[in-house]
Design a protein around this motif. Sequence first.
Motif, PDB file in Angstrom:
ATOM      1  N   TYR A 153       0.824  -1.215   0.000  1.00 15.80           N
ATOM      2  CA  TYR A 153       0.000   0.000   0.000  1.00 15.80           C
ATOM      3  C   TYR A 153       0.863   1.273   0.000  1.00 15.80           C
ATOM      4  CZ  TYR A 153      -3.174  -3.703   0.927  1.00 15.80           C
ATOM      5  OH  TYR A 153      -3.856  -4.861   0.796  1.00 15.80           O
ATOM      6  N   ASP A 211       2.652  11.062  10.720  1.00 21.60           N
ATOM      7  CA  ASP A 211       1.218  11.272  10.876  1.00 21.60           C
ATOM      8  C   ASP A 211       0.688  10.445  12.051  1.00 21.60           C
ATOM      9  OD1 ASP A 211      -1.411  12.285   9.574  1.00 21.60           O
ATOM     10  OD2 ASP A 211      -1.765  10.164   9.944  1.00 21.60           O
ATOM     11  N   MET A 248      -7.378   1.674  19.359  1.00 20.64           N
ATOM     12  CA  MET A 248      -6.629   1.030  18.280  1.00 20.64           C
ATOM     13  C   MET A 248      -6.913  -0.458  18.397  1.00 20.64           C
ATOM     14  SD  MET A 248      -2.878   2.666  17.727  1.00 20.64           S
ATOM     15  CE  MET A 248      -2.313   2.883  19.410  1.00 20.64           C
ATOM     16  N   PHE A 249      -6.609  -1.206  17.349  1.00 14.93           N
ATOM     17  CA  PHE A 249      -6.720  -2.664  17.477  1.00 14.93           C
ATOM     18  C   PHE A 249      -5.659  -3.323  16.614  1.00 14.93           C
ATOM     19  CE2 PHE A 249      -8.872  -4.713  13.771  1.00 14.93           C
ATOM     20  CZ  PHE A 249      -8.983  -3.590  12.967  1.00 14.93           C
ATOM     21  N   ARG A 264      -9.364   8.678  10.715  1.00 15.28           N
ATOM     22  CA  ARG A 264      -8.366   7.893  11.449  1.00 15.28           C
ATOM     23  C   ARG A 264      -8.620   6.427  11.138  1.00 15.28           C
ATOM     24  NH1 ARG A 264      -6.475  12.150  12.470  1.00 15.28           N
ATOM     25  NH2 ARG A 264      -6.140  13.157  14.488  1.00 15.28           N
ATOM     26  N   SER A 322      -8.814   2.691  12.073  1.00 14.23           N
ATOM     27  CA  SER A 322      -9.083   2.075  13.377  1.00 14.23           C
ATOM     28  C   SER A 322      -7.905   1.233  13.859  1.00 14.23           C
ATOM     29  CB  SER A 322     -10.323   1.181  13.267  1.00 14.23           C
ATOM     30  OG  SER A 322     -10.176   0.297  12.152  1.00 14.23           O
ATOM     31  N   HIS A 323      -6.973   0.905  12.963  1.00 13.20           N
ATOM     32  CA  HIS A 323      -5.865   0.017  13.291  1.00 13.20           C
ATOM     33  C   HIS A 323      -4.760   0.766  14.049  1.00 13.20           C
ATOM     34  CE1 HIS A 323      -2.088  -2.144  11.535  1.00 13.20           C
ATOM     35  NE2 HIS A 323      -2.426  -2.730  12.673  1.00 13.20           N
ATOM     36  N   ARG A 324      -4.122   1.728  13.409  1.00 13.61           N
ATOM     37  CA  ARG A 324      -3.022   2.457  14.044  1.00 13.61           C
ATOM     38  C   ARG A 324      -3.233   3.957  14.048  1.00 13.61           C
ATOM     39  NH1 ARG A 324      -2.295  -1.369  16.391  1.00 13.61           N
ATOM     40  NH2 ARG A 324      -0.550  -2.850  16.379  1.00 13.61           N
ATOM     41  N   ARG A 325      -4.453   4.385  13.707  1.00 14.93           N
ATOM     42  CA  ARG A 325      -4.840   5.798  13.757  1.00 14.93           C
ATOM     43  C   ARG A 325      -4.089   6.687  12.767  1.00 14.93           C
ATOM     44  NH1 ARG A 325      -8.524   6.379  17.317  1.00 14.93           N
ATOM     45  NH2 ARG A 325      -8.481   8.660  17.254  1.00 14.93           N
ATOM     46  N   VAL A 326      -3.579   6.091  11.706  1.00 21.00           N
ATOM     47  CA  VAL A 326      -3.039   6.925  10.630  1.00 21.00           C
ATOM     48  C   VAL A 326      -4.215   7.616   9.935  1.00 21.00           C
ATOM     49  CG1 VAL A 326      -1.986   6.784   8.323  1.00 21.00           C
ATOM     50  CG2 VAL A 326      -0.924   5.623  10.275  1.00 21.00           C
ATOM     51  N   ALA A 327      -4.012   8.839   9.477  1.00 21.07           N
ATOM     52  CA  ALA A 327      -5.080   9.560   8.779  1.00 21.07           C
ATOM     53  C   ALA A 327      -5.452   8.837   7.497  1.00 21.07           C
ATOM     54  CB  ALA A 327      -4.637  10.990   8.472  1.00 21.07           C
ATOM     55  N   GLN A 379      -9.212   3.303   1.193  1.00 18.19           N
ATOM     56  CA  GLN A 379      -8.198   2.316   1.558  1.00 18.19           C
ATOM     57  C   GLN A 379      -7.096   3.021   2.349  1.00 18.19           C
ATOM     58  OE1 GLN A 379      -5.166   0.820  -1.320  1.00 18.19           O
ATOM     59  NE2 GLN A 379      -6.319  -1.099  -1.162  1.00 18.19           N
ATOM     60  N   TYR A 392      -1.507   2.872   4.759  1.00 20.92           N
ATOM     61  CA  TYR A 392      -0.423   2.173   5.455  1.00 20.92           C
ATOM     62  C   TYR A 392      -0.563   0.660   5.300  1.00 20.92           C
ATOM     63  CZ  TYR A 392       3.347   2.151   8.977  1.00 20.92           C
ATOM     64  OH  TYR A 392       4.553   2.010   9.626  1.00 20.92           O
ATOM     65  N   HIS A 393      -1.640   0.073   5.869  1.00 17.04           N
ATOM     66  CA  HIS A 393      -1.754  -1.382   5.838  1.00 17.04           C
ATOM     67  C   HIS A 393      -2.945  -1.888   5.028  1.00 17.04           C
ATOM     68  CE1 HIS A 393       0.575  -0.399   9.519  1.00 17.04           C
ATOM     69  NE2 HIS A 393       1.353  -1.349   9.049  1.00 17.04           N
ATOM     70  N   GLY A 394      -3.629  -0.972   4.334  1.00 21.48           N
ATOM     71  CA  GLY A 394      -4.599  -1.395   3.350  1.00 21.48           C
ATOM     72  C   GLY A 394      -5.993  -1.726   3.854  1.00 21.48           C
ATOM     73  N   LEU A 395      -6.323  -1.449   5.108  1.00 18.21           N
ATOM     74  CA  LEU A 395      -7.697  -1.671   5.564  1.00 18.21           C
ATOM     75  C   LEU A 395      -8.636  -0.793   4.735  1.00 18.21           C
ATOM     76  CD1 LEU A 395      -5.774  -2.335   8.104  1.00 18.21           C
ATOM     77  CD2 LEU A 395      -7.887  -2.167   9.424  1.00 18.21           C
ATOM     78  N   ILE A 404      -9.740  -6.365   5.608  1.00 17.37           N
ATOM     79  CA  ILE A 404      -8.435  -6.330   6.257  1.00 17.37           C
ATOM     80  C   ILE A 404      -7.567  -7.322   5.494  1.00 17.37           C
ATOM     81  CG2 ILE A 404      -7.117  -6.720   8.380  1.00 17.37           C
ATOM     82  CD1 ILE A 404      -9.624  -6.161   9.992  1.00 17.37           C
ATOM     83  N   PRO A 434     -13.334  -7.634  13.095  1.00 17.32           N
ATOM     84  CA  PRO A 434     -14.003  -7.396  14.382  1.00 17.32           C
ATOM     85  C   PRO A 434     -14.795  -6.087  14.351  1.00 17.32           C
ATOM     86  CG  PRO A 434     -11.659  -6.915  14.573  1.00 17.32           C
ATOM     87  CD  PRO A 434     -11.880  -7.424  13.185  1.00 17.32           C
ATOM     88  N   ALA A 477     -13.231  -2.651  14.347  1.00 17.49           N
ATOM     89  CA  ALA A 477     -12.493  -2.191  13.166  1.00 17.49           C
ATOM     90  C   ALA A 477     -13.217  -1.033  12.473  1.00 17.49           C
ATOM     91  CB  ALA A 477     -12.309  -3.340  12.179  1.00 17.49           C
TER      92      ALA A 477
END
Lengths: 337, 337, 337
Positions: free
Chosen positions: A163, A298, A312-313, B47, B49-54, B66, B69-72, B83, B90, B93
């Motif tokens: 990503y 960020d 967070m999760f 934000r 929900s995983h690591r709060r990146v914008a 999307q 960072y990690h594609g959620l 995910i 969950p 998320a």
Amino acid sequence: MIPRNCWYVAAMAHELLPGALFPRTLLDTPVLLFRRQDGSAAAIEDRCSHRRVALHLGRLVGDRVQCGYHGLEFDGSGACVRIPNQERIPPKACVRAFPLVERDGFLWIWMGDKALADASLVPDYAEICSNPAYVGRRSDALHVAAPYTYNLENVMDLSHVSYAHRQTVGTPLVAETRPETRIDGDTVVVRRAWDRIAAPPVFRRLFGWDEVKRTQTIHFWPGANIRLDITSEPVGNTDPAQVRRIRVVGPCTPQTRGSHFKFSTMYRDFGQDDEATTQQLADAFLVTLNEDKVLMEDQWRNACTDGPDAPMFDIAVDQAPLATRRILARLAQAEAQ
Amino acid sequence: MIPRNCWYVAAMAHELLPGALFPRTLLDTPVLLFRRQDGSAAAIEDRCSHRRVALHLGRLVGDRVQCGYHGLEFDGSGACVRIPNQERIPPKACVRAFPLVERDGFLWIWMGDKALADASLVPDYAEICSNPAYVGRRSDALHVAAPYTYNLENVMDLSHVSYAHRQTVGTPLVAETRPETRIDGDTVVVRRAWDRIAAPPVFRRLFGWDEVKRTQTIHFWPGANIRLDITSEPVGNTDPAQVRRIRVVGPCTPQTRGSHFKFSTMYRDFGQDDEATTQQLADAFLVTLNEDKVLMEDQWRNACTDGPDAPMFDIAVDQAPLATRRILARLAQAEAQ
Amino acid sequence: MIPRNCWYVAAMAHELLPGALFPRTLLDTPVLLFRRQDGSAAAIEDRCSHRRVALHLGRLVGDRVQCGYHGLEFDGSGACVRIPNQERIPPKACVRAFPLVERDGFLWIWMGDKALADASLVPDYAEICSNPAYVGRRSDALHVAAPYTYNLENVMDLSHVSYAHRQTVGTPLVAETRPETRIDGDTVVVRRAWDRIAAPPVFRRLFGWDEVKRTQTIHFWPGANIRLDITSEPVGNTDPAQVRRIRVVGPCTPQTRGSHFKFSTMYRDFGQDDEATTQQLADAFLVTLNEDKVLMEDQWRNACTDGPDAPMFDIAVDQAPLATRRILARLAQAEAQ
């Protein structure tokens, strides 16, 4: 909660020029690096013991640092060796000094308990950095306004390349492949391997490859050491001579609780004298470093704004990042006791 | 003490381009605006929900956002719909979503209790904004580093035009004329009228008028709505066709406790196709907006520096501003209970 | 802990132009300076009593300051003399005014108890500033982001010229010479003298001198007054006419707890009409002022970062600086009781 009894990179050796006073805050401590006339490097606190003016505002006189305000002089051991117009030099005139070892193009510093500073524990990157089989263009320190643990978590979960680095090194299948994670004492190793996977964009541009056989292995060990080994070869290849290796040497060092320096150099064992390859890979690597920097900064800005209770999760790929954090927390806790 | 159970302007509709991820902090909450492929607008928390990146650092894939960072992936309802490399998603998320209504060129957002979000309560500016009799050049949001109540107080007491806007719309007699103030439930209306008054500088320049017959009526209603109606006509005029109307549509929205966005557009019913008139009025209007911005930001900076106990006192023209503040305090208090 | 019952320099007289509203924060208080039509200067609080907008955003109307927001007017005594559209002016509409005396090219302000403001106590620099034997190029205020006591300590220990000002006025022997320090009530005088000493670089460049006979005398007295008298003459000289005098008039004023303004002018009794001499000395003087600014600001930044418990120690040449600090602490304590 940062372990101090570890060797950290204070600077790339080439950053510290002869004759220079080089200031850098490490683990929340202002450090001054300089070289003696014999070339050996020293690290002392970057504060004059008298009025706490930064010593880097002064000058190097022989092997001594002279404060730029009132002229006190300090040697590389932190001893105050001269106070103008004053005979007696009290013990409290000394400043802290830090054990420093130059190896593999790094200046390694010990910010913790001096009695425990053992040069034989300096992280060993010789097999890459001092190996003529590999070539790399040494980078300078990259400053990132986020905790160093964010960087470790970033590297320990390479699913993000799909990503964050779509333009350079990422392809969709990476994130879709569950890695093999091995936790062994204080080290963590994460591995992914593919018999056939789309070539990363930069390889496509360099070699015209569409698909490759590929492995990707990341090693972490304390303080904050990262090694990333990547092999690429034609699909179905069985000839070891055709394997192309990229190895990233990537230690980082906390600057403060909320910032760090990243010392990442990419090495390769192919096209060593080809300037176009060197340039294209260096450019792509710099792009990825900055893409990560934007995301990590960020994430930290949001953490500061939203506070520690913001939800967070964790997701499946967080296994290795979480293991890394647990190791560091355990080491820091052990030091605190 | 900001009422949340109101519709506020999140953005001008034209600010939100198709395909874009548009971030804006509203009522101390990071919001991400985007349009689905059918053009409808959505608002979710900015934000991951995983690591709060914008989330605005990611990209729009169809109707989903999307994470970069990690594609959620998240849809416009805030649901996490993917995910990478993980089957189970969950409930935690998900991210917050906010009711959003597009009307009259505004995107109206509801930041309070979702159960109370009633689209029929969206402030109605249709009579001006969607009326072909009026023309106006839609402005973008103006950021002001002062509480939104400062803006409401500014507009509800137009005596300040005699001092702050002497070069454009102010003349001395405005401040000398006591206004008629009507407080009716949650609305405040302030009115001044003159049979003969010096023409504002911008009218003097546009029409060569020295004096005019004039009225000036300001409406406030919650959350933070402002409408300003101005009529100008030759002194002694009795012909309705000769009346020139200017109407300012001016809602604002808190960004944080100490800053807001101002969405002010000036409409007129004369010289609709005359570009010179459009330009001169737009320039003059922008000057006044910035004069107010300077004053409000200075007032807030001083409030922060001097502290809450620094003395202030009220004057006669503060009647409408104080009434406005009391209405908002009452609404905020009712919500807090 | 800053004594307030002293005369401080609010501004150089030439900084305050007729017709101007000149804002400056002094002793943590926002002050507005302006000249009445008869040229006399006044100082009032730079906050409107109504909504605390800075009055310097308004304009001068005759001898009155008109607030740029709602038009309230104040005279030089701080009295509110007009509120638009309102008959009664309540006593709390007034703003603070500060005693102000213009003398020797300075505007002296009294920020403490008005009852104690005695114009006869205004620091007297007339013998230099109003003496035709001396010429000097009046400087503007220099802002320094460090406490004013750092500046007093800087000047009261001139050993630092050997290190901080090696390119302009410093020579090694200065720091090696123990000064004679005299503390007399609230004044401190520090003196060094040499029958033969290397000429400062700027004198070497100006006059071709290698060595000189030289004296250096620094006076401190409260609030924050500094006078520096330097004589230079050929080695072995006995002819008073050959003595060249440089006199630095250097009061400073706290802006906040952590910043100050420095009003330093260098006067000389030689080469009065020689523009090259004026320029060379002015350039050298500016360089030294900025070298000191860099050091003081670094010292303060470090003090803020490292906290009040960070270790420091005193050296022999700190005698006069410490005496100066003790005098100020005693005065501040006496005021607090």
